[in-house]
Design a protein around this motif. Sequence first.
Motif, PDB file in Angstrom:
ATOM      1  N   GLY A 115       7.336 -41.601   8.992  1.00  0.00           N
ATOM      2  CA  GLY A 115       8.534 -42.410   8.805  1.00  0.00           C
ATOM      3  C   GLY A 115       9.177 -42.148   7.458  1.00  0.00           C
ATOM      4  O   GLY A 115       8.850 -41.183   6.759  1.00  0.00           O
ATOM      5  N   GLU A 116      10.070 -43.050   7.090  1.00  0.00           N
ATOM      6  CA  GLU A 116      10.904 -42.880   5.901  1.00  0.00           C
ATOM      7  C   GLU A 116      10.099 -42.705   4.619  1.00  0.00           C
ATOM      8  O   GLU A 116      10.545 -42.019   3.690  1.00  0.00           O
ATOM      9  N   ASN A 117       8.926 -43.290   4.544  1.00  0.00           N
ATOM     10  CA  ASN A 117       8.154 -43.256   3.292  1.00  0.00           C
ATOM     11  C   ASN A 117       7.123 -42.137   3.243  1.00  0.00           C
ATOM     12  O   ASN A 117       6.351 -42.052   2.284  1.00  0.00           O
ATOM     13  N   ASP A 118       7.103 -41.279   4.244  1.00  0.00           N
ATOM     14  CA  ASP A 118       6.119 -40.186   4.280  1.00  0.00           C
ATOM     15  C   ASP A 118       6.665 -38.917   3.645  1.00  0.00           C
ATOM     16  O   ASP A 118       7.861 -38.632   3.716  1.00  0.00           O
ATOM     17  N   TRP A 119       5.727 -38.160   3.066  1.00  0.00           N
ATOM     18  CA  TRP A 119       6.087 -36.894   2.418  1.00  0.00           C
ATOM     19  C   TRP A 119       5.149 -35.783   2.871  1.00  0.00           C
ATOM     20  O   TRP A 119       3.955 -35.990   3.045  1.00  0.00           O
ATOM     21  N   THR A 120       5.709 -34.603   3.039  1.00  0.00           N
ATOM     22  CA  THR A 120       4.903 -33.405   3.282  1.00  0.00           C
ATOM     23  C   THR A 120       4.045 -33.128   2.055  1.00  0.00           C
ATOM     24  O   THR A 120       4.502 -33.295   0.916  1.00  0.00           O
ATOM     25  N   ASP A 121       2.802 -32.691   2.275  1.00  0.00           N
ATOM     26  CA  ASP A 121       1.871 -32.388   1.185  1.00  0.00           C
ATOM     27  C   ASP A 121       2.089 -30.943   0.727  1.00  0.00           C
ATOM     28  O   ASP A 121       1.633 -29.994   1.378  1.00  0.00           O
ATOM     29  N   ILE A 122       2.793 -30.783  -0.391  1.00  0.00           N
ATOM     30  CA  ILE A 122       3.145 -29.432  -0.854  1.00  0.00           C
ATOM     31  C   ILE A 122       1.930 -28.649  -1.348  1.00  0.00           C
ATOM     32  O   ILE A 122       2.012 -27.426  -1.540  1.00  0.00           O
ATOM     33  N   ASN A 123       0.821 -29.333  -1.548  1.00  0.00           N
ATOM     34  CA  ASN A 123      -0.389 -28.637  -1.996  1.00  0.00           C
ATOM     35  C   ASN A 123      -1.168 -28.009  -0.835  1.00  0.00           C
ATOM     36  O   ASN A 123      -2.145 -27.286  -1.062  1.00  0.00           O
ATOM     37  N   TRP A 124      -0.764 -28.303   0.399  1.00  0.00           N
ATOM     38  CA  TRP A 124      -1.421 -27.719   1.568  1.00  0.00           C
ATOM     39  C   TRP A 124      -0.826 -26.335   1.820  1.00  0.00           C
ATOM     40  O   TRP A 124       0.085 -26.168   2.608  1.00  0.00           O
ATOM     41  N   GLU A 125      -1.360 -25.350   1.136  1.00  0.00           N
ATOM     42  CA  GLU A 125      -0.762 -24.014   1.157  1.00  0.00           C
ATOM     43  C   GLU A 125      -0.760 -23.377   2.539  1.00  0.00           C
ATOM     44  O   GLU A 125       0.198 -22.715   2.926  1.00  0.00           O
TER      45      GLU A 125
END
Length: 341
Positions: free
Chosen positions: A142-152
Motif C-alpha cells: 500500500g501507500e506506506n510500503d517501499w521497495t527494498d533497494i538493498n535487495w540486489e
Amino acid sequence: MSCKVLLTGISGWIGKHIAIQLLNAGHEVVGTVRNKNLIGPTKETLKSKNTPLEKLSFVELDLLNDDGWDDAVKGCKYTLHVASPFPIKVSKDRQKLVPAAKDGTLRVLNASIKAGVDQIILTSSIVAMFRKPNRTNPYSFGENDWTDINWEKGVSDYFLSKTVAEKAAWDFMESKGLRDKLTVINPGGVFGDALDGKECTSIEYVKQFLKGKFPAAPKWGVLISHVEDVAKSHVVCMGKSGVGGRRIIVGRDVKTLLELSNIMAEALPNYAKKLPKKELPNFMVKLISMIDSSAKTMIPDLQIEMKTDTKYAENLLGMEFKSAKSAMTEAAHSVVRLGLV
C-alpha cells in the motif's frame, strides 16, 4: 480555472496523454523535451487527437544539467514531473538509470520551489513499493510500503531508479518543510491507446505478444493502470485538497500475463493464434532471462499473487479507475491501427 503548467517529458507516452488533457482543459503548457527533434512529432500526435495547440510551448532541457530549468518553470503554478527513463532491457549496472531519475527529479523540484509553484506532482510507480525479499504469497502492498533497494538480486536498474528518485523527492521536500506541496502518482503496468508509433516499453510488450514472440506466458501478475486514468490523476491533483503529501496508487485490477493475453485474444480474434494460451514454467523464464534481459524483471515475482487496495485513491481523486480489460483492449487495437504489428 486555467493556469500555466510545466510538464516534463511531454514527448513520452504518458506525457502526451497528460498534455492532451491539460490543453483540452484550457491550461497553458510548457513541455520539456530532451531533444528538440522530438518537438515536431509530439505536436503532430497531439494535433491528430484534435488537441488545441495555441497554449503549448516547448523547451529543450537535460535532466542531468541545471541550465534552463529556472527559466522554464518561471510563472508556472504547477509542475508535473513525468520524465524518467524506462528501458525494456535490464542493465547489469543497477545504478545506470539513477542519475537521470534521481538527480533530474531533484533538479526539477529545486527549480519549482524557487519559482514558487503551488504544487508538484511526480510520476513514480508501484515498482517503488512492492519489491522486497521474504514476502508472503499472496502479498499486499500500500501507500506506506517501499521497495527494498538493498535487495540486489530482486531490485534491478529500473526498480532502483524509481525507488531512489521518489525517496529523494520526499526527503528533499521534507527538508524544506514542504512535504504537502508534493503529490506522487504510483501507477502499475500502464496500458491504453498508444497514440503514435513512438517506442514505448509498455506498448512494446503488447507488440511482442501480438507478434507471437511468447509461446507461453510467465506466471507473473501486476496491477494494470489505464493510461488515461494515470494522466487524469495528474491533472485532477492540481489544486485539489487532501492530495498533498500522498502517494496515490492508480489502477483497478491485478492481472496475470495469461489473463492479459486472453483479453487481447478476445479483442482481436485474428491474432488469437499468436497469443499464448498456457503458462510458462518458472525455470523456463529463468533460462530465457539469460538471453533476454527483459525477462529478469519478472523473476522475483513469479507465481506470487499481488494484492493492493486502490479505493482510497479513487476516493481522494473523486475518480473511478478503468478496468484492465479496457486498458488492454485499447492498447491492442491501437497497436494494430498504427500498423505496429
